[in-house]
Design a protein around this motif. Structure first.
Motif, short mmCIF file in Angstrom:
data_model
loop_
_atom_site.label_atom_id
_atom_site.label_comp_id
_atom_site.label_asym_id
_atom_site.label_seq_id
_atom_site.Cartn_x
_atom_site.Cartn_y
_atom_site.Cartn_z
N PRO A 388 32.92 38.65 17.00
CA PRO A 388 33.76 39.85 17.18
C PRO A 388 33.93 40.69 15.91
CG PRO A 388 34.75 37.98 18.28
CD PRO A 388 33.59 37.44 17.52
N MET A 389 33.74 40.08 14.73
CA MET A 389 33.84 40.83 13.48
C MET A 389 32.51 41.44 13.07
SD MET A 389 36.77 41.26 12.08
CE MET A 389 36.33 41.62 10.41
N GLY A 390 31.46 41.24 13.86
CA GLY A 390 30.17 41.81 13.55
C GLY A 390 29.28 40.93 12.70
N GLN A 391 29.70 39.72 12.41
CA GLN A 391 28.90 38.81 11.58
C GLN A 391 27.84 38.13 12.42
OE1 GLN A 391 29.58 34.96 8.60
NE2 GLN A 391 31.30 35.86 9.70
N HIS A 392 26.63 37.98 11.90
CA HIS A 392 25.54 37.36 12.62
C HIS A 392 25.70 35.84 12.57
CE1 HIS A 392 22.54 40.95 12.44
NE2 HIS A 392 23.75 41.28 12.88
N MET A 393 25.55 35.21 13.74
CA MET A 393 25.55 33.75 13.84
C MET A 393 24.11 33.33 14.06
SD MET A 393 28.93 33.26 16.26
CE MET A 393 29.13 31.53 15.88
N THR A 394 23.48 32.78 13.03
CA THR A 394 22.05 32.52 13.05
C THR A 394 21.74 31.13 13.58
OG1 THR A 394 22.18 31.78 10.75
CG2 THR A 394 21.62 34.09 11.13
N PHE A 395 20.50 30.98 14.00
CA PHE A 395 20.02 29.71 14.55
C PHE A 395 19.89 28.67 13.44
CE2 PHE A 395 16.28 27.00 15.39
CZ PHE A 395 16.74 26.36 16.52
N VAL A 396 20.47 27.45 13.69
CA VAL A 396 20.42 26.40 12.67
C VAL A 396 19.76 25.12 13.17
CG1 VAL A 396 22.42 27.25 11.40
CG2 VAL A 396 22.76 25.64 13.31
N GLY A 397 19.48 25.02 14.48
CA GLY A 397 18.84 23.81 14.97
C GLY A 397 18.99 23.63 16.47
N LYS A 398 18.42 22.56 16.96
CA LYS A 398 18.46 22.25 18.39
C LYS A 398 19.06 20.86 18.60
CE LYS A 398 14.24 24.85 19.55
NZ LYS A 398 12.89 24.74 20.16
N THR A 399 19.70 20.69 19.75
CA THR A 399 20.20 19.39 20.17
C THR A 399 19.70 19.10 21.58
OG1 THR A 399 22.24 20.35 21.05
CG2 THR A 399 22.28 19.55 18.77
N HIS A 400 19.42 17.84 21.84
CA HIS A 400 18.91 17.44 23.16
C HIS A 400 19.88 16.44 23.78
CE1 HIS A 400 15.25 18.94 21.17
NE2 HIS A 400 14.87 19.28 22.39
N GLY A 401 20.05 16.59 25.08
CA GLY A 401 20.89 15.67 25.84
C GLY A 401 20.12 15.08 27.00
#
Length: 553
Positions: A388-401
Motif C-alpha cells: 500500500p505504500m508503493g514499495q516493491h515486494m520482490t521474489f525471494v524463494g519458493k516453498t513446496h507443500g
C-alpha cells in the motif's frame, strides 16, 4: 321388537373360487411401479450367483421387489419385512404368497452386495432416458452417517504410536537385563532399533532353548536366577504379543487417525446430530452423493471426514458407472482445492465449485482492505507485488507443500525491502522485520476462473439450485425416511444397504413427480402413474443403447 339384519359374517369362510389379491391394490399404487421395473431389469449377474444343484432358492426378482418396496416405506429391518409378508397385501402380492424368513432376506442382501450397484445404475439410466435426469450436471455434497459400531470402541493413531514407542523402550531395557551382549548388539540406548513382533518371538524362543540346555539348578541362588530368567523371557513374549497388536492397529488405520474395533472400516467423526452438544466423535462414514432434479445419480462412502479429498475419487466412480464424466460439477467450498480444480480442468469438467473465501470476497470490507494479499497489485512481467505504500515486494524463494493425498503444491515467497518507519505498518502486519507473503499463483488462477463461472448467469442458477438438490435429498433421507444410521458392519455391507436405499429413493421420487402430473423442466403433459411406468419400460433397450452401450448386450 324390530328384527335386525346384518351381512353374513363367517371368519373361517372357504372360497370355492378365490379372488385375485391385487383387486384390492389401486391401479396407480407405487407397488405396481416396483413390480414392473424389477421385472424388466437385467438380473443375469445376480442369477449367476446361484448354483444349479441343491434346494430351489427364492426367485431373485421377488426378493428384490420386496426389499425395495420395504425401503420405500421406511422399513429396513428383515424381521419387520418378514412380518409384512404375512400381513400386508402389497407385500403378499409382490412375493406371490411366498414367505421367506428374516434370515433368508438378510442372506439375499449379503449375496448381492456387489451386484446391487449395477441395478442402481440401470435404474438411473432408465430415468435418464425418460428425461428425469440428464447425467450432464452433478450437484455434489456429503453428509456423515453414524455406523452401527459402539462409540466407545475407538482406536486412535496418536495413542497407538505413543504406547508403541513406550513398549519398544521397555523391550530395549528388558533385553539389557537379559543379556549384556544382546544389549550391545541390538538394543543400545544411543541407537534407534526397529524391533518387529517376529524378531521378538524368535529371540524369546532362542532364550528358552538356551535356558533349557543349561544344567539343572542346585543351589538356592541358581534356582532364584533361573526363575528370574524365566520371568524375563515370559515378559518378553508378552511384550512381543502387545507389539504385534500395535502393528495390527497401525495397519488397520492406514492413512486414518482413528477406527472402531467393532467396525474397522468406520472412522470417528463429529456428527451434526450432537445431542449433548459437546463435539463428541462417533464412528461413521462420509457419504458423498451426486444428485440431479433431486434424484440420486451416484453415491460413494469414504472413511475421511473432510470433503476435499473425496471429489476426485467420487467423480471417478461416476465415470466407472456411466463410462464418462459429468459435463458440469457443482459443489460448495468444502471441495475447493488446487488439486480438485486441476483435475476438473484436465478432464474438461465445467467447474462451479466455490472456494473458502468466495463469499468473503464479495463483501465491501474485503474489497476495501488494501493490506490483504488478494488486493495487492501484482506485476506478472517482473514478478513482484506492490504494498500500500508503493514499495516493491520482490521474489525471494519458493516453498513446496504436500497434501494428504500426495499432491505437491508450490508457493512463491515475496518480501518487502524496508518496513521500518512505515506509517501504515500497524495496519499492514504485526510481525518483526519486513513483511513477507506467500502466494500460490496456480491456485490464484484457478480461483479466478472459478469466480468468473460462479458469478455468471449460469453460475447463479447452479448456486441457487445446489442448496435444494443434495441438501433436500439428505433432509428427506434423514427425517422423512428415518435413514440416519447404518445397520451393518463393514464398508461393503454398508454400501450394499445404501444402494438398496438409493434405488428405493429414486423410485419413490419418480412416483411422487408423476403423481403431481409434471416432470419439471422436461415435459409438461399430464400423465398418470400407470402410464408413466409403462412408458419407462417400453423403450428400455433403446435407452440403454443410447446412454451406455455396455448395458445393450
Amino acid at each position: 321388537m324390530t328384527k335386525l339384519h346384518f351381512r353374513p359374517y363367517i371368519s373361517n369362510q372357504t372360497l370355492l373360487f378365490p379372488s385375485r389379491i391385487d383387486e384390492d391394490i389401486a391401479e396407480d399404487d407405487p407397488v405396481r411401479v416396483v413390480n414392473a421395473l424389477v421385472d424388466n431389469l437385467d438380473l443375469d449377474k445376480i442369477k449367476a450367483l446361484y448354483k444349479e444343484y441343491g434346494r430351489s432358492p427364492y426367485h431373485p426378482q421377488m426378493m428384490l421387489k420386496v426389499i425395495i418396496y420395504a425401503y420405500m416405506n421406511n422399513v429396513y429391518s428383515c424381521r419387520k419385512i418378514e412380518k409384512l409378508l404375512l400381513r400386508d397385501i402389497h407385500y403378499i402380492w409382490l412375493a406371490g404368497y411366498e414367505k421367506p424368513d428374516f434370515i433368508t432376506i438378510n442372506r439375499f442382501r449379503n449375496r448381492v452386495k456387489h451386484e446391487i450397484n449395477q441395478i442402481f445404475t440401470q435404474l438411473v439410466l432408465l430415468l435418464a432416458g425418460k428425461g428425469y435426469v440428464s447425467l450432464d450436471v452433478e450437484y455434489i455434497d456429503g453428509t456423515k452417517i453414524e455406523s452401527k459400531a459402539n462409540k466407545y470402541t475407538f482406536v486412535w493413531r496418536k495413542s497407538v504410536e505413543k504406547n508403541r514407542d513406550k513398549l519398544l523402550d521397555k523391550i530395549r531395557i528388558l533385553l539389557e537385563q537379559i543379556d549384556e551382549t544382546i544389549a550391545q548388539d541390538k538394543a543400545a540406548e544411543n541407537q534407534s532399533v526397529a524391533f518387529t513382533p517376529a524378531a521378538i518371538s524368535d529371540l524369546a524362543r532362542e532364550l528358552k532353548e538356551a535356558l533349557a540346555e543349561q544344567p539343572a539348578a542346585r543351589t538356592r541362588e541358581e534356582k532364584k536366577a533361573r526363575r528370574a530368567r524365566e520371568k524375563e523371557i515370559k515378559e518378553l513374549e508378552k511384550h512381543g504379543d502387545k507389539l504385534a497388536e500395535y502393528e495390527e492397529h497401525l495397519q488397520t488405520l492406514g492413512d486414518r487417525n482413528s477406527y472402531s474395533k467393532s467396525d474397522p472400516s468406520a472412522t470417528f467423526m463429529r456428527m451434526k446430530e450432537d445431542a449433548m452438544n459437546n463435539g463428541q466423535t462417533k464412528p461413521g462414514y462420509n457419504l458423498q452423493i451426486g444428485t440431479e432434479n433431486q434424484f440420486i445419480t451416484d453415491f460413494s462412502l469414504f472413511p475421511n471426514p473432510t470433503d476435499t479429498l473425496t471429489l476426485i475419487p467420487f467423480l471417478s466412480s461416476f465415470s466407472g458407472r456411466y463410462n464418462r464424466l459429468p459435463g458440469k460439477a457443482v459443489a460448495d467450498s468444502g471441495y475447493g482445492s488446487e488439486e480438485n480444480y486441476r483435475f476438473m480442468e484436465e478432464h474438461d469438467i465445467e467447474c462451479f465449485v466455490k472456494y473458502n473465501w468466495f463469499h468473503k470476497e464479495q463483501k465491501r470490507s474485503f474489497k476495501n482492505n488494501p493490506f490483504l494479499v488478494d488486493n495487492l497489485y501484482y506485476n506478472a512481467k517482473d514478478d513482484y507485488y506492490v504494498c500500500p505504500m508503493g514499495q516493491h515486494m520482490t521474489f525471494v524463494g519458493k516453498t513446496h507443500g504436500k497434501t494428504t493425498s500426495g499432491y505437491i503444491t508450490e508457493s512463491h515467497r515475496y518480501r518487502a525491502a524496508r518496513c521500518e518507519g512505515c506509517p501504515l505498518r500497524t495496519g499492514c502486519f504485526k510481525a518483526k522485520g519486513n513483511r513477507s507473503i506467500e502466494v500460490n499463483h496456480r491456485l490464484v488462477e484457478y480461483k479466478r476462473k472459478a469466480r468468473e463461472k460462479l458469478i455468471s448467469e449460469e453460475g447463479l442458477e447452479h448456486r441457487s439450485k445446489r442448496p435444494i438438490e443434495p441438501e433436500a435429498v439428505f433432509g428427506q433421507m434423514k427425517y422423512n425416511m428415518a435413514y440416519r444410521r447404518f445397520r451393518h458392519f463393514g464398508l461393503d455391507k454398508v454400501t450394499m444397504d445404501f444402494a438398496f436405499f438409493a434405488i428405493a429413493f429414486n423410485i419413490k421420487k419418480m412416483c411422487a413427480k408423476v403423481a403431481k402430473g409434471v416432470t419439471k423442466g422436461f415435459y409438461n403433459r399430464k400423465i398418470t402413474l400407470k402410464t408413466a411406468f409403462y412408458e419407462v419400460i417400453s423403450d428400455q433397450n433403446r435407452i440403454e443403447r443410447k446412454i451406455n452401450p455396455k448395458w445393450a448386450a
